[in-house]
Enzyme design. Structure first.
Site, PDB file in Angstrom:
ATOM      1  CG  HIS A  32      -7.553 -10.054  -5.948  1.00 35.76           C
ATOM      2  ND1 HIS A  32      -8.839  -9.545  -6.010  1.00 35.76           N
ATOM      3  CD2 HIS A  32      -6.963  -9.463  -4.876  1.00 35.76           C
ATOM      4  CE1 HIS A  32      -9.007  -8.685  -5.014  1.00 35.76           C
ATOM      5  NE2 HIS A  32      -7.895  -8.615  -4.307  1.00 35.76           N
ATOM      6  CE  LYS A  62      -3.758  -2.552   0.758  1.00 36.35           C
ATOM      7  NZ  LYS A  62      -4.886  -2.679  -0.185  1.00 36.35           N
TER       8      LYS A  62
END
EC number: 4.1.1.39
Length: 467
Positions: A294, A175
């Protein structure tokens, strides 16, 4: 044309519209071992009987159309039609039913999840007779599942490749997921891996944007993991997202990852599509790459309780299409019923044989025969205080992925990784010594934090966080 000729031409065919239930509702049908079985949650429109609604689903997802056609006489409908063979009321819900449909195996192309879904859910969800429709579960017969390669490698082969046994694996999503340069991104990867994590990860929408092109990211991440491996003596990985706008571009990225010698790549299997995913899975098996999956976009399909598809169906489809990891939720902080449902599809991902268990949302017994298993990934809002519960619930064959729970550490990425690794090792040791993680979890973490300042700092930061 004479009247006599007209009569002969019309023998065996009567034009018009007839109720679906006359042909496709067959409550006396005994299912075959080779049938694909589906459990649909059906909400009929007012005035539509459940038998007609269930039959309509069977018809429109197999051989039926809205009117009788003369070409029905050129084939055997009894051989090819779907059959609604049982209907039951959903307890506690008004005007909702579970319709069980059996599909003959010959309706489906071998080894194609794309064709299976196109047939079963491709058109029927817009049918006027239904207010809502949800596919709750599928039973995949062994005669069909054996036409699929499945996961590129599976759980045991992955452990052997990584030389990691006896504990869950640890990961972290980098992140901010968008905006970093490739070099800064690689630095974040390095710090996390040298601190003790097994994996770091591209997020689902990290592809090849102007601020960070894919080739630059791949190079800096490969440099980071090799440096971390040299320092720690452990095999490390970073999920390099190969998802792209075309299959050709996706494969180019996977090939470059293999040339770099990294152990794992990643794909967004729903937005990328099942055809692309299966192609990538085949390449990964042939070339020794692990494949992380994902589930971006899944909530568009599975969030509504009465329409769409349950995630357990998407999980089964992924195991068939191919993937070594897939995100599956965290369970932590959820209601007990949701916990049981989540663990139900976790078992469908990992185990060879899963018994029918309606309390866990499993409508059919599923036998995967020799198809490799998929490791479930728990991620989203988890931190060190959750480690005992996650270790107990998911067991060793899982990836516990701490994004903010690593990068949010007040001392930085590497200390955040250290805190998670210490917490995990403490929980595994306590479990192996026979301690009860559910009851003693917080005490186990407190004991470990006494000799790990990194863990102590993490415990202090997140002590008041409740999910």
């Amino acid at each position: 044309m004479s009247p006599q000729t007209e009569t002969k031409a019309s023998v065996g065919f009567k034009a018009g519209v007839k109720d679906y239930k006359l042909t496709y509702y067959t409550p006396d049908y005994e299912t075959k071992d080779t049938d694909i079985l589906a459990a649909f949650r059906v909400t009929p429109q007012p005035g539509v009987p459940p038998e007609e609604a269930g039959a309509a689903v069977a018809a429109e997802s197999s051989t039926g159309t809205w009117t009788t056609v003369w070409t029905d006489g050129l084939t055997s409908l009894d051989r090819y039609k779907g059959r609604c063979y049982h209907i039951e009321t959903v307890i506690g819900e008004e005007n909702q039913y579970i319709a069980y449909v059996a599909y003959p195996l010959d309706l489906f192309e071998e080894g194609s999840v794309t064709n299976m879904f196109t047939s079963i859910v491709g058109n029927v969800f817009g049918f006027k007779a239904l207010r809502a429709l949800r596919l709750e579960d599928l039973r995949i017969p062994t005669s069909y599942s054996k036409t699929f390669q499945g996961p590129p490698h599976g759980i045991q082969v992955e452990r052997d490749k990584l030389n990691k046994y006896g504990r869950p694996l640890l990961g972290c999503t980098i992140k901010p997921k968008l905006g970093l340069s490739a070099k800064n991104y690689g630095r974040a990867v390095y710090e996390c891996l040298r601190g003790g994590l097994d994996f770091t990860k591209d997020d689902e929408n990290v592809n090849s944007q102007p601020f960070m092109r894919w080739r630059d990211r791949f190079l800096f991440c490969a440099e980071a993991l090799y440096k971390a491996q040299a320092e720690t003596g452990e095999i490390k990985g970073h999920y390099l997202n190969a998802t792209a706008g075309t299959c050709e571009e996706m494969m180019k990225r996977a090939i470059f990852a293999r040339e770099l010698g990294v152990p794992i790549v990643m794909h967004d299997y729903l937005t990328g599509g099942f055809t692309a995913n299966t192609s990538l899975a085949h390449y990964c098996r042939d070339n020794g790459l692990l494949l992380h999956i994902h589930r971006a976009m899944h909530a568009v399909i599975d969030r509504q309780k009465n329409h769409g598809m349950h995630f357990r169906v998407l999980a089964k489809a992924l195991r068939m299409s191919g993937g070594d990891h897939i995100h599956g939720g965290t369970v932590v902080g959820k209601l007990e019923g949701e916990r049981e449902m989540t663990l139900g599809f976790v078992d469908l991902l990992r185990d060879d044989f899963i018994e029918k268990d309606r309390s866990r949302g499993i409508f059919f017994t599923q036998d995967w025969v020799s198809m490799p298993g998929v490791i479930p990934v728990a991620s989203g809002g988890i931190h060190v205080w959750h480690m005992p519960a996650l270790t107990e619930i998911f067991g060793d064959d899982s990836v516990l992925q701490f994004g903010g729970g690593t990068l949010g550490h007040p001392w930085g990425n590497a200390p955040g990784a250290v805190a998670n690794r210490v917490a995990l090792e403490a929980c595994v040791q306590a479990r192996n010594e026979g301690r009860d993680l559910a009851r003693e979890g917080n005490e186990i973490i407190r004991e470990a934090s006494k000799w790990s300042p990194e863990l102590a700092s993490a415990c202090e930061v997140w002590k008041a966080i409740k999910f």
